[in-house]
Design a protein around this motif. Structure first.
Motif, PDB file in Angstrom:
ATOM      1  N   SER A 451       0.847  -1.166   0.058  1.00 55.10           N
ATOM      2  CA  SER A 451       0.024  -0.114   0.041  1.00 55.10           C
ATOM      3  C   SER A 451       0.666   1.173  -0.153  1.00 55.10           C
ATOM      4  CB  SER A 451      -0.961  -0.022   1.159  1.00 55.10           C
ATOM      5  OG  SER A 451      -1.757  -1.083   1.356  1.00 55.10           O
ATOM      6  N   ILE A 452       1.890   1.187   0.718  1.00 58.49           N
ATOM      7  CA  ILE A 452       2.866   2.392   0.620  1.00 58.49           C
ATOM      8  C   ILE A 452       3.558   2.596  -0.564  1.00 58.49           C
ATOM      9  CG2 ILE A 452       5.171   3.236   1.544  1.00 58.49           C
ATOM     10  CD1 ILE A 452       4.513   1.767   4.097  1.00 58.49           C
ATOM     11  N   ILE A 453       3.997   1.608  -1.216  1.00 58.07           N
ATOM     12  CA  ILE A 453       4.415   1.657  -2.609  1.00 58.07           C
ATOM     13  C   ILE A 453       3.617   2.429  -3.742  1.00 58.07           C
ATOM     14  CG2 ILE A 453       5.529   0.372  -4.569  1.00 58.07           C
ATOM     15  CD1 ILE A 453       6.784  -1.626  -2.601  1.00 58.07           C
ATOM     16  N   LEU A 454       2.134   1.560  -3.338  1.00 62.94           N
ATOM     17  CA  LEU A 454       1.178   2.323  -4.389  1.00 62.94           C
ATOM     18  C   LEU A 454       0.602   3.671  -4.069  1.00 62.94           C
ATOM     19  CD1 LEU A 454      -1.061  -0.918  -4.370  1.00 62.94           C
ATOM     20  CD2 LEU A 454       0.162  -0.181  -6.462  1.00 62.94           C
ATOM     21  N   ALA A 455       0.780   3.922  -2.804  1.00 63.54           N
ATOM     22  CA  ALA A 455       0.407   5.422  -2.653  1.00 63.54           C
ATOM     23  C   ALA A 455       1.627   6.532  -2.840  1.00 63.54           C
ATOM     24  CB  ALA A 455       0.119   5.465  -0.900  1.00 63.54           C
ATOM     25  N   SER A 456       2.687   6.192  -3.224  1.00 63.82           N
ATOM     26  CA  SER A 456       3.795   6.914  -3.215  1.00 63.82           C
ATOM     27  C   SER A 456       3.630   7.555  -4.667  1.00 63.82           C
ATOM     28  CB  SER A 456       5.076   6.232  -3.241  1.00 63.82           C
ATOM     29  OG  SER A 456       6.236   7.170  -3.723  1.00 63.82           O
ATOM     30  N   PRO A 457       3.740   9.158  -5.129  1.00 67.56           N
ATOM     31  CA  PRO A 457       3.576   9.513  -6.242  1.00 67.56           C
ATOM     32  C   PRO A 457       4.565   9.130  -7.397  1.00 67.56           C
ATOM     33  CG  PRO A 457       4.256  11.233  -4.910  1.00 67.56           C
ATOM     34  CD  PRO A 457       4.007   9.823  -4.111  1.00 67.56           C
ATOM     35  N   VAL A 458       5.680   8.968  -6.982  1.00 73.39           N
ATOM     36  CA  VAL A 458       6.962   8.414  -7.801  1.00 73.39           C
ATOM     37  C   VAL A 458       7.348   7.217  -7.978  1.00 73.39           C
ATOM     38  CG1 VAL A 458       8.019  10.775  -7.137  1.00 73.39           C
ATOM     39  CG2 VAL A 458       8.627   8.843  -5.911  1.00 73.39           C
ATOM     40  N   THR A 459       6.647   5.986  -7.510  1.00 72.35           N
ATOM     41  CA  THR A 459       6.820   4.644  -7.864  1.00 72.35           C
ATOM     42  C   THR A 459       6.052   4.293  -8.929  1.00 72.35           C
ATOM     43  OG1 THR A 459       5.129   4.072  -6.239  1.00 72.35           O
ATOM     44  CG2 THR A 459       7.275   4.163  -5.258  1.00 72.35           C
ATOM     45  N   ASN A 460       6.929   3.105  -9.632  1.00 68.82           N
ATOM     46  CA  ASN A 460       6.164   2.307 -10.521  1.00 68.82           C
ATOM     47  C   ASN A 460       5.067   1.404  -9.838  1.00 68.82           C
ATOM     48  OD1 ASN A 460       5.390   0.971 -12.791  1.00 68.82           O
ATOM     49  ND2 ASN A 460       7.631   0.576 -13.649  1.00 68.82           N
ATOM     50  N   TYR A 481      11.004  -4.995  -3.577  1.00 72.10           N
ATOM     51  CA  TYR A 481      11.685  -4.852  -4.731  1.00 72.10           C
ATOM     52  C   TYR A 481      10.784  -3.667  -5.507  1.00 72.10           C
ATOM     53  CZ  TYR A 481      13.761  -5.828  -9.388  1.00 72.10           C
ATOM     54  OH  TYR A 481      14.246  -5.687 -10.693  1.00 72.10           O
ATOM     55  N   TYR A 482      11.114  -2.441  -5.900  1.00 75.14           N
ATOM     56  CA  TYR A 482      10.337  -1.545  -6.487  1.00 75.14           C
ATOM     57  C   TYR A 482      11.115  -0.587  -7.336  1.00 75.14           C
ATOM     58  CZ  TYR A 482      11.276   1.683  -2.573  1.00 75.14           C
ATOM     59  OH  TYR A 482      12.102   2.420  -1.755  1.00 75.14           O
ATOM     60  N   PHE A 483      10.466   0.273  -8.035  1.00 76.15           N
ATOM     61  CA  PHE A 483      11.152   1.314  -8.887  1.00 76.15           C
ATOM     62  C   PHE A 483      10.740   2.747  -8.558  1.00 76.15           C
ATOM     63  CE2 PHE A 483      11.851  -2.525 -11.260  1.00 76.15           C
ATOM     64  CZ  PHE A 483      13.193  -2.588 -11.648  1.00 76.15           C
ATOM     65  N   VAL A 484      11.319   3.869  -8.760  1.00 76.23           N
ATOM     66  CA  VAL A 484      11.166   5.239  -8.681  1.00 76.23           C
ATOM     67  C   VAL A 484      11.442   5.751  -9.840  1.00 76.23           C
ATOM     68  CG1 VAL A 484      11.339   5.165  -6.102  1.00 76.23           C
ATOM     69  CG2 VAL A 484      12.978   5.961  -7.632  1.00 76.23           C
ATOM     70  N   GLU A 485      10.427   6.639 -10.264  1.00 74.52           N
ATOM     71  CA  GLU A 485      10.575   7.569 -11.646  1.00 74.52           C
ATOM     72  C   GLU A 485      10.895   8.862 -11.004  1.00 74.52           C
ATOM     73  OE1 GLU A 485       8.300   8.733 -15.380  1.00 74.52           O
ATOM     74  OE2 GLU A 485       7.214   7.574 -14.254  1.00 74.52           O
ATOM     75  N   VAL A 486      12.176   9.271 -11.020  1.00 75.56           N
ATOM     76  CA  VAL A 486      12.875  10.706 -10.570  1.00 75.56           C
ATOM     77  C   VAL A 486      13.985  11.072 -11.646  1.00 75.56           C
ATOM     78  CG1 VAL A 486      12.124  10.445  -8.049  1.00 75.56           C
ATOM     79  CG2 VAL A 486      14.307   9.517  -8.928  1.00 75.56           C
ATOM     80  N   PRO A 487      14.217  12.271 -11.864  1.00 73.51           N
ATOM     81  CA  PRO A 487      15.267  12.807 -12.905  1.00 73.51           C
ATOM     82  C   PRO A 487      16.509  12.580 -12.268  1.00 73.51           C
ATOM     83  CG  PRO A 487      14.218  14.799 -11.720  1.00 73.51           C
ATOM     84  CD  PRO A 487      13.490  13.506 -11.168  1.00 73.51           C
ATOM     85  N   ALA A 495      12.835  10.042  -2.803  1.00 66.07           N
ATOM     86  CA  ALA A 495      11.809   9.121  -2.705  1.00 66.07           C
ATOM     87  C   ALA A 495      11.967   7.944  -1.906  1.00 66.07           C
ATOM     88  CB  ALA A 495      11.655   8.697  -4.223  1.00 66.07           C
ATOM     89  N   LYS A 496      13.229   7.160  -2.117  1.00 62.98           N
ATOM     90  CA  LYS A 496      13.359   5.916  -1.169  1.00 62.98           C
ATOM     91  C   LYS A 496      13.333   6.317   0.261  1.00 62.98           C
ATOM     92  CE  LYS A 496      16.262   3.707  -4.705  1.00 62.98           C
ATOM     93  NZ  LYS A 496      17.539   3.423  -4.984  1.00 62.98           N
ATOM     94  N   GLN A 497      13.880   7.547   0.582  1.00 63.32           N
ATOM     95  CA  GLN A 497      13.780   7.714   2.121  1.00 63.32           C
ATOM     96  C   GLN A 497      12.345   7.751   2.730  1.00 63.32           C
ATOM     97  OE1 GLN A 497      15.892  11.262   3.900  1.00 63.32           O
ATOM     98  NE2 GLN A 497      13.955  12.146   3.841  1.00 63.32           N
ATOM     99  N   ASN A 498      11.347   8.381   1.901  1.00 65.90           N
ATOM    100  CA  ASN A 498      10.146   8.810   2.211  1.00 65.90           C
ATOM    101  C   ASN A 498       9.470   7.183   2.166  1.00 65.90           C
ATOM    102  OD1 ASN A 498      10.272  11.122   2.210  1.00 65.90           O
ATOM    103  ND2 ASN A 498       9.567  11.511  -0.007  1.00 65.90           N
ATOM    104  N   VAL A 499       9.877   6.427   1.515  1.00 67.15           N
ATOM    105  CA  VAL A 499       9.160   5.004   1.596  1.00 67.15           C
ATOM    106  C   VAL A 499       9.692   4.114   2.754  1.00 67.15           C
ATOM    107  CG1 VAL A 499       9.326   2.473   0.318  1.00 67.15           C
ATOM    108  CG2 VAL A 499       8.788   4.718  -1.046  1.00 67.15           C
ATOM    109  N   ASN A 500      11.087   4.371   2.839  1.00 64.25           N
ATOM    110  CA  ASN A 500      11.518   3.638   4.039  1.00 64.25           C
ATOM    111  C   ASN A 500      10.984   4.105   5.640  1.00 64.25           C
ATOM    112  OD1 ASN A 500      13.140   2.174   2.464  1.00 64.25           O
ATOM    113  ND2 ASN A 500      14.880   3.578   2.615  1.00 64.25           N
ATOM    114  N   LEU A 501      10.757   5.770   5.471  1.00 63.65           N
ATOM    115  CA  LEU A 501      10.172   5.939   6.756  1.00 63.65           C
ATOM    116  C   LEU A 501       8.792   5.485   6.865  1.00 63.65           C
ATOM    117  CD1 LEU A 501      11.334   9.707   6.657  1.00 63.65           C
ATOM    118  CD2 LEU A 501      11.996   8.049   8.387  1.00 63.65           C
TER     119      LEU A 501
END
Length: 532
Positions: A451-460, A481-487, A495-501
């Motif tokens: 749910s956390i991964i699905l709720a993040s605005p930058v994850t695939n 295991y996931y991917f983030v779409e950032v420049p 992005a990873k910090q927010n998911v980890n917290l």
């Protein structure tokens, strides 16, 4: 047909026919040389009195009849023209030429005009392009002004060419005797003129710079405009250009000659070449800034990389052109110099082999575009952010903040991992929870992570995995295991910090403890007499 019509038209205008413009000048005997010289100077006289430019240019043919090999190349044209005029003025005052009395043979080595020291001799130098030609001797050329000073009060002889339409400078006629006296080879009035010209030139320089400063103030509200930056770049060099232009005119008004003319002319030409190069170099910055502003408005990044290369090429070209101008001003023939350099072309090519390879490497990088400025790349030699793509090398700022320069010929051949070109950035982490965690909590924990991964605005949202991976030596392992779409990397870390917290907050709510490496020792029995 067209040429005949042109001749007829010129004759109607009163312009004498000059024949073919490519007709060779005859210098095969003393008679030929004297005829060529005299005919050219007679045409020049007509050109001066009528204002006909074509006839006035005939003085160049007369100059070709003089041996000027001992004259500095910088003043050769001016010196030769002046000598030809004086020589014609002298001849028409002392003798009426009878060309039939002048030898028409190439067997004699030297001939002298009757009752004068005006001499024509044959060039005998196999290395010279003028070998075998008959020319007026260097001594005759050098003495022409003194001879004119001796005979200038004599009238022109009847039947002569009536001189070369030469008038004494007005200042020589009106100047007092003390001003005509010479010191260090120049008349006093000439020395006064030199100091006055220098003073006026510096005043003109200051005035030009002041005028540009005033114009700058009118554009100060638009400091980034092309007009303002151009004025800023031209302020100093334009003052020097104006001064050298005035000095160039002054040295001819002052009637300098000989060594003095050579020294001042060289100094002025060098100063002018340096000032023009300076102005062009400064203006290249204006063009570079303008090109940057244009490319910033485009979506393509190729033009952003071309601007620094074009800027460098422009500056190198300006410096090379300025150096050639300076060499030319010193009296050297630039084309001959370039031809001389061509003799060592093979050695130069071998020495510049790596430079050429790097240049072609930079072109391949720009065309293939395996990376851009600002990309994070990995190669076999370096890893970091691309700072600059130059002619010779690519500069990479490493994560240790050091700067690595990799030759472009290597960059064009090695494997390059462009981390900056990634659309998605992967995260693969293993979370270890303690062995006393019940299966129900593990399932709830994994569902919460999804749910956390699905709720993040930058994850695939289409490609991620959260699974109970297995039993570790000291923990129950859950793979995330996931991917983030950032420049960039900064965005990836955030992005990873927010998911980890969020995962840590979830674990606290579910009362799940993360395991850390521990070991338990079990003792089955104690030896007799040993107490713990």
């Amino acid at each position: 047909m067209k040429f005949s019509v042109l001749i007829l038209f010129l004759s109607m205008l009163g312009v004498p026919a000059l024949g073919s413009p490519l007709k060779p000048l005859k210098l095969d005997s003393p008679r030929d040389t004297m005829k060529s010289f005299y005919s050219a100077m007679n045409d020049y006289r007509v050109g001066v009195t009528t204002g006909n430019k074509a006839l006035k240019n005939r003085i160049h043919d007369a100059v070709r009849c003089l041996d000027l090999s001992n004259v500095n190349p910088i003043i050769r044209d001016e010196y030769g023209s002046k000598a030809a005029i004086f020589l014609k003025e002298v001849i028409d005052r002392v003798i009426v030429l009878d060309f039939s009395l002048i030898p028409d043979s190439s067997d004699i080595s030297r001939w002298r005009l009757k009752d004068t020291e005006i001499t024509i001799y044959q060039i005998k130098d196999e290395k010279s392009e003028r070998n075998g030609m008959y020319l007026f001797t260097p001594d005759t050329v050098e003495r022409s002004e003194k001879d004119y000073a001796t005979v200038k009060d004599l009238p022109y002889l009847d039947g002569s060419g009536q001189g070369a339409a030469f008038d004494e400078p007005l200042i020589e006629e009106i100047a007092p005797e003390w001003a005509k006296n010479k010191n260090l080879g120049l008349s006093n009035w000439q020395w006064i003129g030199i100091f006055a010209a220098l003073l006026i030139g510096f005043i003109l320089k200051v005035a030009t710079e002041f005028a540009i400063i005033v114009l700058k103030k009118l554009t100060v509200r638009k400091e980034n405009s092309v007009r303002h930056t151009t004025l800023l770049a031209m302020e100093k060099p334009m003052g020097l250009i104006a001064a050298t232009g005035f000095w160039y005119i002054s040295i001819y008004a002052i009637k300098l000659e000989g060594i003095a003319l050579s020294i001042f002319l060289v100094a002025i030409k060098i100063t002018f070449a340096v000032s023009v190069t300076w102005a062009a170099y400064n203006f290249s910055d204006v063009l570079t800034n303008y090109m940057k502003r244009v490319t910033d408005r485009t979506k393509s990044t190729l033009d952003d990389q071309l601007v620094p290369l074009l800027s460098k090429a422009m500056r190198i070209g300006i410096v090379v052109f300025g150096a050639l101008m300076t060499i030319q001003s010193l009296g050297f023939n630039v084309m001959s110099l370039m031809a001389g350099l061509g003799l060592g072309g093979l050695a130069f090519a071998l020495a510049a082999k790596d430079t050429a390879a790097n240049l072609f490497g930079s072109i391949r990088i720009l065309l293939d575009r395996p990376f851009h400025v600002g990309d994070w790349i990995k190669t076999s030699n370096a890893e970091g952010t691309v700072e600059e793509i130059g002619f010779r090398s690519t500069r990479i700022r490493t994560f240790y903040n050091s700067l690595v320069s990799v030759p472009n010929m290597e960059m064009a051949t090695v494997a390059i991992d462009n981390m900056g070109a990634r659309k998605y950035r992967r995260e693969n982490v293993s979370l270890g929870v303690t062995y006393d965690t019940p299966p129900e909590k593990i399932e709830a924990f994994m569902a919460g992570i999804k749910s956390i991964i699905l709720a993040s605005p930058v994850t695939n949202k289409e490609n991620f995995h959260v699974a109970f991976r297995g039993f570790g030596s000291s923990s129950l392992n859950i793979m995330v295991y996931y991917f983030v779409e950032v420049p960039d990397w900064s965005g990836e870390l955030l992005a990873k910090q927010n998911v980890n917290l969020e995962i840590m907050r979830l674990a606290k709510r579910l009362d799940i403890s993360f395991a850390f490496p521990t070991q338990s020792v079990f003792i089955e029995g104690m030896p007799e007499g040993l107490q713990v």
